[in-house]
Design a protein around this motif. Structure first.
Motif, PDB file in Angstrom:
ATOM      1  N   ALA A  57       0.818  -1.221   0.000  1.00 26.75           N
ATOM      2  CA  ALA A  57       0.000   0.000   0.000  1.00 26.75           C
ATOM      3  C   ALA A  57       0.844   1.261   0.000  1.00 26.75           C
ATOM      4  O   ALA A  57       0.595   2.197  -0.768  1.00 26.75           O
ATOM      5  N   LYS A  63      -0.483   8.413   1.589  1.00 21.97           N
ATOM      6  CA  LYS A  63      -1.457   8.756   2.625  1.00 21.97           C
ATOM      7  C   LYS A  63      -1.733  10.244   2.500  1.00 21.97           C
ATOM      8  O   LYS A  63      -0.974  11.081   2.977  1.00 21.97           O
ATOM      9  N   LYS A  70      -9.894  10.177  -2.348  1.00 22.75           N
ATOM     10  CA  LYS A  70     -10.947   9.739  -1.436  1.00 22.75           C
ATOM     11  C   LYS A  70     -11.917   8.790  -2.127  1.00 22.75           C
ATOM     12  O   LYS A  70     -12.313   9.000  -3.267  1.00 22.75           O
ATOM     13  N   GLY A  76     -13.054   1.219   1.487  1.00 19.85           N
ATOM     14  CA  GLY A  76     -12.065   2.014   2.207  1.00 19.85           C
ATOM     15  C   GLY A  76     -12.326   3.492   2.027  1.00 19.85           C
ATOM     16  O   GLY A  76     -13.041   3.909   1.124  1.00 19.85           O
ATOM     17  N   GLN A  77     -11.746   4.295   2.923  1.00 20.28           N
ATOM     18  CA  GLN A  77     -11.950   5.736   2.872  1.00 20.28           C
ATOM     19  C   GLN A  77     -11.125   6.396   1.769  1.00 20.28           C
ATOM     20  O   GLN A  77     -11.479   7.444   1.260  1.00 20.28           O
ATOM     21  N   ASP A  78      -9.984   5.774   1.412  1.00 18.87           N
ATOM     22  CA  ASP A  78      -9.124   6.362   0.398  1.00 18.87           C
ATOM     23  C   ASP A  78      -8.339   5.243  -0.294  1.00 18.87           C
ATOM     24  O   ASP A  78      -8.465   4.064   0.058  1.00 18.87           O
ATOM     25  N   TYR A  80      -5.137   4.498  -0.267  1.00 19.17           N
ATOM     26  CA  TYR A  80      -4.186   3.795   0.594  1.00 19.17           C
ATOM     27  C   TYR A  80      -4.898   2.718   1.413  1.00 19.17           C
ATOM     28  O   TYR A  80      -4.439   1.569   1.492  1.00 19.17           O
ATOM     29  N   GLU A  81      -6.020   3.073   1.995  1.00 13.34           N
ATOM     30  CA  GLU A  81      -6.765   2.124   2.823  1.00 13.34           C
ATOM     31  C   GLU A  81      -7.263   0.949   1.989  1.00 13.34           C
ATOM     32  O   GLU A  81      -7.239  -0.209   2.422  1.00 13.34           O
ATOM     33  N   LYS A  84      -4.283  -1.311   1.228  1.00 10.07           N
ATOM     34  CA  LYS A  84      -3.823  -1.978   2.450  1.00 10.07           C
ATOM     35  C   LYS A  84      -4.636  -3.232   2.719  1.00 10.07           C
ATOM     36  O   LYS A  84      -4.103  -4.270   3.130  1.00 10.07           O
ATOM     37  N   LYS A  85      -5.931  -3.164   2.431  1.00 12.00           N
ATOM     38  CA  LYS A  85      -6.809  -4.318   2.657  1.00 12.00           C
ATOM     39  C   LYS A  85      -6.511  -5.462   1.686  1.00 12.00           C
ATOM     40  O   LYS A  85      -6.797  -6.625   1.983  1.00 12.00           O
TER      41      LYS A  85
END
Length: 347
Positions: A57, A63, A70, A76-78, A80-81, A84-85
């Motif tokens: 990520a 970030k 967004k 996810g919120q963005d 990166y999130e 990451k998942k």
């Protein structure tokens, strides 16, 4: 004409079967057993390869609070999130490769950073896939090219100049084993924006093997692409289209993946050699359905044939109708009966 390219035990190029890549992507949802199940589905469908995406990520997305990053969605919120998942733990890579080897399907992957390339080199991956988004990441292209492995890259969102730059970047590193996939980036891609003719525009412009990376719904477009010359097809699939990850909804379900591979193989089989001639399966119909010359009444040896003595009827077991003028006025050598086919031996 582009040269043939060897990827593992497969040959990609003219007069070769289409190389079908089952794109597992990130549809493992971070679960190893789900990744294994995806491999099993690709094997069941008789795909040539199964492909995963290898990223970290922090090396693919910043970030940042920038508005464009967004998502504010269930994924996810963005950005990166989201990534990451969906990271594949690096310790999965040799295990997934080993499982693919055991199942006799090729393991491929799309790396998104140098470390991912290094991890894939450790398992001696057969070829690399570059995603559309990374087409302009020239340092990554150079790093991959230096491995000497064949490179398949997608061209979603790209113009011809960007494709040319990518090809030049790779070849400048001494790597000429390139397959370019026409692609559209939308999920799903609207049918009226596919522009499948662009695939062969790429082939003509750069003398490379081409294919199609498909994000449309269903299996029509990849099948048509193969009939128009695609040497490789890539298509997302999933174990369940109702799962919550970002790529499940537009991906093929298990039965659809099986049907796509079958459809592609049928498309290949219908191409033929281009020579127009009766086929073996047509011959019975050629005899049964075409007309020939028949006697329409009982006649004696020595009778001189007139138009009133014959009929043009099915099946085509007598003299062909194109010779009608040649039989009129000829003398019968034997007695004949009504509906006997007229043959050359009789006159």
């Amino acid at each position: 004409m582009p040269k043939n390219i060897n990827i593992g035990n497969k040959i990609i190029g003219d007069n070769q079967p289409c190389f079908i890549i089952a794109e597992a992507g990130s549809n493992h949802d971070g679960k190893y057993e789900q990744a294994i199940k995806l491999i099993d589905l690709a094997v069941e469908a008789n795909a040539d390869a199964v492909k995963f995406q290898i990223f970290t990520a922090g090396k693919i997305a910043a970030k940042t609070n920038h508005e464009i990053a967004k998502l504010n969605s269930t994924h996810g919120q963005d950005l990166y999130e989201l990534y990451k998942k969906l990271e594949i733990p690096r310790q999965w890579i040799p295990k997934l490769k080993k499982y693919c080897d055991e199942k006799e399907i090729m393991f491929l992957a799309t790396p998104f950073d140098y470390d991912a390339v290094d991890s894939l080199e450790e398992i001696d991956i057969a070829a690399y896939k570059i995603a559309s988004f990374e087409l302009v990441h020239l340092p990554l292209l150079r790093y991959v090219a230096r491995t000497g492995k064949p490179i398949i890259f997608s061209t979603g969102m790209a113009n011809m100049s960007e494709i040319e730059t990518a090809i030049d970047t790779i070849t400048q590193e001494g790597n000429k084993d390139i397959i370019v996939l026409h692609c559209g980036i939308s999920y799903p891609m609207p049918f009226d924006e596919v522009n499948i003719k662009a695939m062969n525009s790429i082939k003509s412009a750069f003398d490379v093997n081409v294919g199609y990376s498909d994000h449309t719904s269903g299996i029509v477009v990849p099948t048509v692409a193969v009939s128009l010359g695609a040497k490789a097809i890539e298509k997302h699939y999933t174990i369940n289209k109702c799962l919550s990850g970002p790529d499940h909804e537009f991906a093929l379900g298990p039965d659809e993946l099986i049907e796509m591979v079958k459809s592609i193989r049928i498309a290949e089989s219908i191409m033929g050699d281009g020579i127009k001639k009766p086929t073996e399966s047509e011959m019975i119909h050629r005899k049964r359905g075409r007309r020939s010359i028949f006697i329409n009444k009982n006649l004696k040896k020595g009778h001189v044939l007139t138009l009133e003595d014959i009929e043009v009827l099915r099946p085509g077991v007598g003299i062909e109708t194109k010779h009608l003028n040649l039989v009129i006025g000829r003398e019968l050598k034997y007695d004949v009966n009504k509906y006997d086919p007229l043959t050359w031996e009789l006159i």
